[in-house]
Scaffold this active site. Structure first.
Site, PDB file in Angstrom:
ATOM      1  N   ASP A  50      19.845  -3.495 -19.714  1.00 50.02           N
ATOM      2  CA  ASP A  50      19.349  -4.861 -19.905  1.00 50.02           C
ATOM      3  C   ASP A  50      20.515  -5.812 -19.704  1.00 50.02           C
ATOM      4  O   ASP A  50      21.646  -5.368 -19.425  1.00 50.02           O
ATOM      5  CB  ASP A  50      18.719  -5.020 -21.310  1.00 50.02           C
ATOM      6  N   ASP A  77      22.900  -5.887 -14.686  1.00 47.93           N
ATOM      7  CA  ASP A  77      22.044  -6.902 -14.086  1.00 47.93           C
ATOM      8  C   ASP A  77      21.372  -6.262 -12.872  1.00 47.93           C
ATOM      9  O   ASP A  77      22.026  -5.949 -11.875  1.00 47.93           O
ATOM     10  CB  ASP A  77      22.859  -8.130 -13.673  1.00 47.93           C
ATOM     11  N   ASN A 104      10.677  -1.340 -15.844  1.00 45.91           N
ATOM     12  CA  ASN A 104       9.969  -2.316 -16.687  1.00 45.91           C
ATOM     13  C   ASN A 104      10.469  -3.749 -16.525  1.00 45.91           C
ATOM     14  O   ASN A 104       9.690  -4.694 -16.636  1.00 45.91           O
ATOM     15  CB  ASN A 104      10.126  -1.867 -18.151  1.00 45.91           C
ATOM     16  N   TYR A 169       6.329 -14.426  -8.606  1.00 48.38           N
ATOM     17  CA  TYR A 169       6.134 -13.311  -9.545  1.00 48.38           C
ATOM     18  C   TYR A 169       4.921 -12.488  -9.107  1.00 48.38           C
ATOM     19  O   TYR A 169       4.975 -11.264  -9.040  1.00 48.38           O
ATOM     20  CB  TYR A 169       5.922 -13.902 -10.944  1.00 48.38           C
ATOM     21  N   LYS A 173       4.684  -8.661  -7.943  1.00 45.67           N
ATOM     22  CA  LYS A 173       3.852  -7.720  -8.716  1.00 45.67           C
ATOM     23  C   LYS A 173       2.790  -7.058  -7.834  1.00 45.67           C
ATOM     24  O   LYS A 173       2.445  -5.894  -8.044  1.00 45.67           O
ATOM     25  CB  LYS A 173       3.222  -8.434  -9.915  1.00 45.67           C
ATOM     26  N   VAL A 202       0.319  -9.560 -23.121  1.00 48.39           N
ATOM     27  CA  VAL A 202       0.838  -8.799 -24.257  1.00 48.39           C
ATOM     28  C   VAL A 202       1.613  -9.748 -25.160  1.00 48.39           C
ATOM     29  O   VAL A 202       2.423 -10.553 -24.675  1.00 48.39           O
ATOM     30  CB  VAL A 202       1.754  -7.655 -23.759  1.00 48.39           C
ATOM     31  N   THR A 204       4.311 -10.586 -26.731  1.00 49.95           N
ATOM     32  CA  THR A 204       5.764 -10.403 -26.885  1.00 49.95           C
ATOM     33  C   THR A 204       6.375 -11.748 -27.297  1.00 49.95           C
ATOM     34  O   THR A 204       5.767 -12.803 -27.091  1.00 49.95           O
ATOM     35  CB  THR A 204       6.385  -9.989 -25.539  1.00 49.95           C
TER      36      THR A 204
HETATM   37  N1  LIG Z   1       4.130  -9.505 -21.754  1.00 51.25           N
HETATM   38  C1  LIG Z   1       3.103  -9.618 -20.943  1.00 51.25           C
HETATM   39  O1  LIG Z   1       2.115 -10.242 -21.284  1.00 51.25           O
HETATM   40  C2  LIG Z   1       3.109  -8.960 -19.581  1.00 51.25           C
HETATM   41  C3  LIG Z   1       1.962  -9.108 -18.793  1.00 51.25           C
HETATM   42  C4  LIG Z   1       1.930  -8.515 -17.541  1.00 51.25           C
HETATM   43  C5  LIG Z   1       3.018  -7.798 -17.103  1.00 51.25           C
HETATM   44  N2  LIG Z   1       4.106  -7.673 -17.884  1.00 51.25           N
HETATM   45  C6  LIG Z   1       5.226  -6.895 -17.340  1.00 51.25           C
HETATM   46  O2  LIG Z   1       5.721  -6.001 -18.314  1.00 51.25           O
HETATM   47  C7  LIG Z   1       7.132  -5.860 -18.167  1.00 51.25           C
HETATM   48  C8  LIG Z   1       7.817  -6.237 -19.478  1.00 51.25           C
HETATM   49  O3  LIG Z   1       7.449  -7.568 -19.767  1.00 51.25           O
HETATM   50  P1  LIG Z   1       7.858  -8.268 -21.138  1.00 51.25           P
HETATM   51  O4  LIG Z   1       6.758  -9.188 -21.451  1.00 51.25           O
HETATM   52  O5  LIG Z   1       8.307  -7.300 -22.129  1.00 51.25           O
HETATM   53  O6  LIG Z   1       9.097  -9.147 -20.626  1.00 51.25           O
HETATM   54  P2  LIG Z   1      10.339  -9.715 -21.459  1.00 51.25           P
HETATM   55  O7  LIG Z   1      10.804 -10.897 -20.694  1.00 51.25           O
HETATM   56  O8  LIG Z   1       9.975  -9.878 -22.878  1.00 51.25           O
HETATM   57  O9  LIG Z   1      11.391  -8.538 -21.339  1.00 51.25           O
HETATM   58  C9  LIG Z   1      11.929  -8.211 -20.082  1.00 51.25           C
HETATM   59  C10 LIG Z   1      13.292  -7.572 -20.308  1.00 51.25           C
HETATM   60  O10 LIG Z   1      13.892  -7.405 -19.010  1.00 51.25           O
HETATM   61  C11 LIG Z   1      15.215  -7.883 -19.087  1.00 51.25           C
HETATM   62  N3  LIG Z   1      15.675  -8.390 -17.789  1.00 51.25           N
HETATM   63  C12 LIG Z   1      15.255  -9.501 -17.137  1.00 51.25           C
HETATM   64  N4  LIG Z   1      15.981  -9.689 -16.028  1.00 51.25           N
HETATM   65  C13 LIG Z   1      16.880  -8.678 -15.963  1.00 51.25           C
HETATM   66  C14 LIG Z   1      17.922  -8.344 -15.069  1.00 51.25           C
HETATM   67  N5  LIG Z   1      18.200  -9.110 -14.003  1.00 51.25           N
HETATM   68  N6  LIG Z   1      18.639  -7.236 -15.302  1.00 51.25           N
HETATM   69  C15 LIG Z   1      18.394  -6.468 -16.396  1.00 51.25           C
HETATM   70  N7  LIG Z   1      17.428  -6.751 -17.298  1.00 51.25           N
HETATM   71  C16 LIG Z   1      16.689  -7.848 -17.092  1.00 51.25           C
HETATM   72  C17 LIG Z   1      15.162  -9.028 -20.100  1.00 51.25           C
HETATM   73  O11 LIG Z   1      16.439  -9.341 -20.609  1.00 51.25           O
HETATM   74  C18 LIG Z   1      14.214  -8.463 -21.137  1.00 51.25           C
HETATM   75  O12 LIG Z   1      14.879  -7.721 -22.121  1.00 51.25           O
HETATM   76  C19 LIG Z   1       7.518  -6.758 -16.994  1.00 51.25           C
HETATM   77  O13 LIG Z   1       7.525  -5.994 -15.808  1.00 51.25           O
HETATM   78  C20 LIG Z   1       6.403  -7.771 -16.963  1.00 51.25           C
HETATM   79  O14 LIG Z   1       6.243  -8.332 -15.679  1.00 51.25           O
HETATM   80  C21 LIG Z   1       4.194  -8.250 -19.103  1.00 51.25           C
END
Ligand SMILES: NC(=O)c1ccc[n+]([C@@H]2O[C@H](COP(=O)([O-])OP(=O)(O)OC[C@H]3O[C@@H](n4cnc5c(N)ncnc54)[C@H](O)[C@@H]3O)[C@@H](O)[C@H]2O)c1
Length: 261
Positions: A50, A77, A104, A169, A173, A202, A204
């Site tokens: 992360d 990164d 993820n 995005y 996706k 979700v 979060t």
């Molecule tokens: N939460 C939702 O409602 C939702 C809905 C559809 C899809 N998703 C997908 O689920 C996955 C997780 O989503 P989330 O909601 O937990 O997101 P989030 O933003 O809460 O967490 C994403 C994590 O990825 C890390 N990250 C971002 N850019 C980065 C980089 N350049 N290098 C390393 N780490 C990096 C962030 O620091 C964070 O810890 C993602 O692929 C997102 O697209 C989430």
């Protein structure tokens, strides 16, 4: 908002996940954090990357006391493919190879069509699509040597619903589902399974920034099931898809969206 009956806190246990090396990207927050915890509680050896160091280190510390194997965290990164390769090579030196890769990490910043420059296009694709392929490419040799593996990519319901202000995005996706199918075809003969999990909305911490309580109610009213999806609900599906119980599941999208239409 109606609440569903609270489920039992006891979770399915997958013996095939015990001691497996699981690499999770973006494991420091949100769904990634739930993934790290869920796999660690199965007795898997979790490695995660992360860019948010403090929350990631806190997660390692919290789980160290409660799981058989303390998760291992590295700052990486994912927009930097050399760093992705270096980090995976380092993990593999320590572990002998990754058995399960969960791609993820992503970033769902909003943008308008007028504001998109070629540089911003490249940066959004780098954070939301490119690293998934290169992480998969890097773990393949060891998976082949081990006789198989599982790759799980996190997609999104956003493009299925054509939500607003997320052109890049959603482009990324949508690409992830194509990437999943193509990799599954090419890697099937190596017994490497590749699937996409498609989360709905979700609850979060980051999502709570985008939605007001009224916005959340709107989402729930469009779902068949009348409760908010939790990160753990997504992790539960990831555990199944990563386990040997899913040995004949590959090349598809699996939704955890509470039936959002
Ligand atoms: N939460 C939702 O409602 C939702 C809905 C559809 C899809 N998703 C997908 O689920 C996955 C997780 O989503 P989330 O909601 O937990 O997101 P989030 O933003 O809460 O967490 C994403 C994590 O990825 C890390 N990250 C971002 N850019 C980065 C980089 N350049 N290098 C390393 N780490 C990096 C962030 O620091 C964070 O810890 C993602 O692929 C997102 O697209 C989430």
């Amino acid at each position: 908002m109606l609440k569903l009956k609270t489920p039992t806190t006891a979770r399915a246990v997958y013996p095939s996940l015990e001691d497996k090396h699981v690499l999770i990207t973006g494991g420091g927050a949100g769904i990634g954090e739930a993934l790290v915890e869920a796999f660690a509680r199965q007795g898997a050896r979790v490695l995660f990357v992360d860019i948010v160091d403090d929350p990631s280190r806190d997660l390692v510390e919290r789980l160290s006391a409660e799981t058989a194997h303390a998760p291992l965290y590295r700052h990486c990164d994912l927009r930097d493919i050399d760093a992705v390769r270096r980090t995976i090579a380092e993990f593999e030196q320590q572990s002998g190879g990754i058995d399960i890769l969960v791609n993820n990490a992503a970033n769902d910043d909003r943008h308008s069509i007028e504001d998109i420059t070629p540089e911003y296009w490249d940066e959004r694709i780098a954070v939301n699509l490119r690293h998934l392929f290169f992480a998969a490419q890097a773990v393949l040799p060891a998976m082949r040597r081990a006789g198989g593996g599982a790759i799980i990519n996190l997609g999104s319901i956003s493009w299925h619903l054509a939500l607003a202000d997320l052109v890049l995005y959603q482009t990324a996706k949508a690409g992830i589902e194509g990437l999943t199918r193509a990799l599954a075809r090419d890697l099937g003969p190596d017994n490497i399974r590749v699937n996409t999990i498609v989360p709905g909305n979700v609850q979060t911490p980051r999502q709570m920034r985008w939605y007001t309580p009224e916005g959340e109610d709107e989402i729930v009213s469009a779902q068949c099931l009348k409760a908010r999806i939790q990160p753990d609900d997504v992790a539960a599906l990831a555990l199944f898809l990563a386990s040997d119980d899913a040995r004949m599941c590959t090349g598809h999208e699996y939704f955890v969206d509470a039936g959002w239409r």
